[in-house]
Design a protein around this motif. Sequence first.
Motif, PDB file in Angstrom:
ATOM      1  N   MET A   1     -16.996  53.719 -74.376  1.00 21.74           N
ATOM      2  CA  MET A   1     -16.658  53.371 -73.007  1.00 21.74           C
ATOM      3  C   MET A   1     -16.108  54.587 -72.258  1.00 21.74           C
ATOM      4  N   GLN A   2     -15.260  55.369 -72.904  1.00 21.04           N
ATOM      5  CA  GLN A   2     -14.681  56.548 -72.263  1.00 21.04           C
ATOM      6  C   GLN A   2     -15.743  57.577 -71.917  1.00 21.04           C
ATOM      7  N   ALA A   3     -16.704  57.789 -72.815  1.00 23.35           N
ATOM      8  CA  ALA A   3     -17.769  58.760 -72.564  1.00 23.35           C
ATOM      9  C   ALA A   3     -18.605  58.342 -71.363  1.00 23.35           C
ATOM     10  N   GLU A   4     -18.820  57.035 -71.208  1.00 25.28           N
ATOM     11  CA  GLU A   4     -19.585  56.530 -70.076  1.00 25.28           C
ATOM     12  C   GLU A   4     -18.848  56.805 -68.766  1.00 25.28           C
ATOM     13  N   GLU A   5     -17.520  56.584 -68.762  1.00 29.57           N
ATOM     14  CA  GLU A   5     -16.728  56.846 -67.562  1.00 29.57           C
ATOM     15  C   GLU A   5     -16.764  58.330 -67.210  1.00 29.57           C
ATOM     16  N   THR A   6     -16.682  59.176 -68.204  1.00 32.16           N
ATOM     17  CA  THR A   6     -16.753  60.615 -67.967  1.00 32.16           C
ATOM     18  C   THR A   6     -18.099  60.964 -67.351  1.00 32.16           C
ATOM     19  N   SER A   7     -19.160  60.389 -67.882  1.00 28.45           N
ATOM     20  CA  SER A   7     -20.488  60.646 -67.336  1.00 28.45           C
ATOM     21  C   SER A   7     -20.569  60.219 -65.883  1.00 28.45           C
ATOM     22  N   ILE A   8     -19.993  59.071 -65.568  1.00 24.53           N
ATOM     23  CA  ILE A   8     -19.994  58.585 -64.188  1.00 24.53           C
ATOM     24  C   ILE A   8     -19.205  59.538 -63.300  1.00 24.53           C
ATOM     25  N   GLU A   9     -18.041  59.954 -63.777  1.00 23.48           N
ATOM     26  CA  GLU A   9     -17.219  60.881 -62.991  1.00 23.48           C
ATOM     27  C   GLU A   9     -17.923  62.221 -62.811  1.00 23.48           C
ATOM     28  N   GLU A  10     -18.552  62.692 -63.867  1.00 25.43           N
ATOM     29  CA  GLU A  10     -19.279  63.965 -63.776  1.00 25.43           C
ATOM     30  C   GLU A  10     -20.441  63.849 -62.793  1.00 25.43           C
ATOM     31  N   LEU A  11     -21.166  62.741 -62.855  1.00 20.44           N
ATOM     32  CA  LEU A  11     -22.270  62.526 -61.923  1.00 20.44           C
ATOM     33  C   LEU A  11     -21.773  62.462 -60.482  1.00 20.44           C
ATOM     34  N   GLN A  12     -20.663  61.781 -60.276  1.00 16.96           N
ATOM     35  CA  GLN A  12     -20.098  61.692 -58.931  1.00 16.96           C
ATOM     36  C   GLN A  12     -19.734  63.072 -58.403  1.00 16.96           C
ATOM     37  N   GLY A  13     -19.193  63.920 -59.249  1.00 17.57           N
ATOM     38  CA  GLY A  13     -18.869  65.291 -58.856  1.00 17.57           C
ATOM     39  C   GLY A  13     -20.116  66.089 -58.519  1.00 17.57           C
ATOM     40  N   GLN A  14     -21.138  65.944 -59.362  1.00 22.35           N
ATOM     41  CA  GLN A  14     -22.406  66.639 -59.098  1.00 22.35           C
ATOM     42  C   GLN A  14     -23.011  66.169 -57.783  1.00 22.35           C
ATOM     43  N   ILE A  15     -22.943  64.870 -57.535  1.00 21.68           N
ATOM     44  CA  ILE A  15     -23.499  64.310 -56.302  1.00 21.68           C
ATOM     45  C   ILE A  15     -22.744  64.844 -55.090  1.00 21.68           C
ATOM     46  N   ARG A  16     -21.420  64.901 -55.182  1.00 20.73           N
ATOM     47  CA  ARG A  16     -20.627  65.441 -54.053  1.00 20.73           C
ATOM     48  C   ARG A  16     -21.023  66.883 -53.748  1.00 20.73           C
ATOM     49  N   ARG A  17     -21.127  67.702 -54.802  1.00 22.56           N
ATOM     50  CA  ARG A  17     -21.493  69.109 -54.601  1.00 22.56           C
ATOM     51  C   ARG A  17     -22.908  69.235 -54.034  1.00 22.56           C
ATOM     52  N   LEU A  18     -23.819  68.443 -54.566  1.00 22.15           N
ATOM     53  CA  LEU A  18     -25.203  68.499 -54.102  1.00 22.15           C
ATOM     54  C   LEU A  18     -25.335  67.960 -52.679  1.00 22.15           C
ATOM     55  N   ASN A  19     -24.544  66.949 -52.338  1.00 22.19           N
ATOM     56  CA  ASN A  19     -24.533  66.424 -50.967  1.00 22.19           C
ATOM     57  C   ASN A  19     -24.148  67.516 -49.981  1.00 22.19           C
ATOM     58  N   SER A  20     -23.150  68.294 -50.347  1.00 20.57           N
ATOM     59  CA  SER A  20     -22.706  69.383 -49.490  1.00 20.57           C
ATOM     60  C   SER A  20     -23.818  70.419 -49.314  1.00 20.57           C
TER      61      SER A  20
END
Length: 71
Positions: A1-20
């Motif tokens: 479960m923790q690894a999945e949350e990390t993946s979600i958080e990492e994806l959200q960070g990547q999306i924010r950077r890519l959005n910019s």
Amino acid sequence: MQAEETSIEELQGQIRRLNSKAGQMKMDLHDLAEGLPTDYKQLMDVAAATYEIFRKLDELKQHLKQLENAK
């Protein structure tokens, strides 16, 4: 479960950077288009780079949605 949350958080960070970056590329393409026919030779390269960023952004968003729905 923790690894999945990390993946979600990492994806959200990547999306924010890519959005910019995508926003900047969109503005660059817009500026180039407004200046046509000057620098028309750059149009295909800038358009291709802009397309690739938005394609990758869409891919990441779909992946994030899948991870969130799997929870």
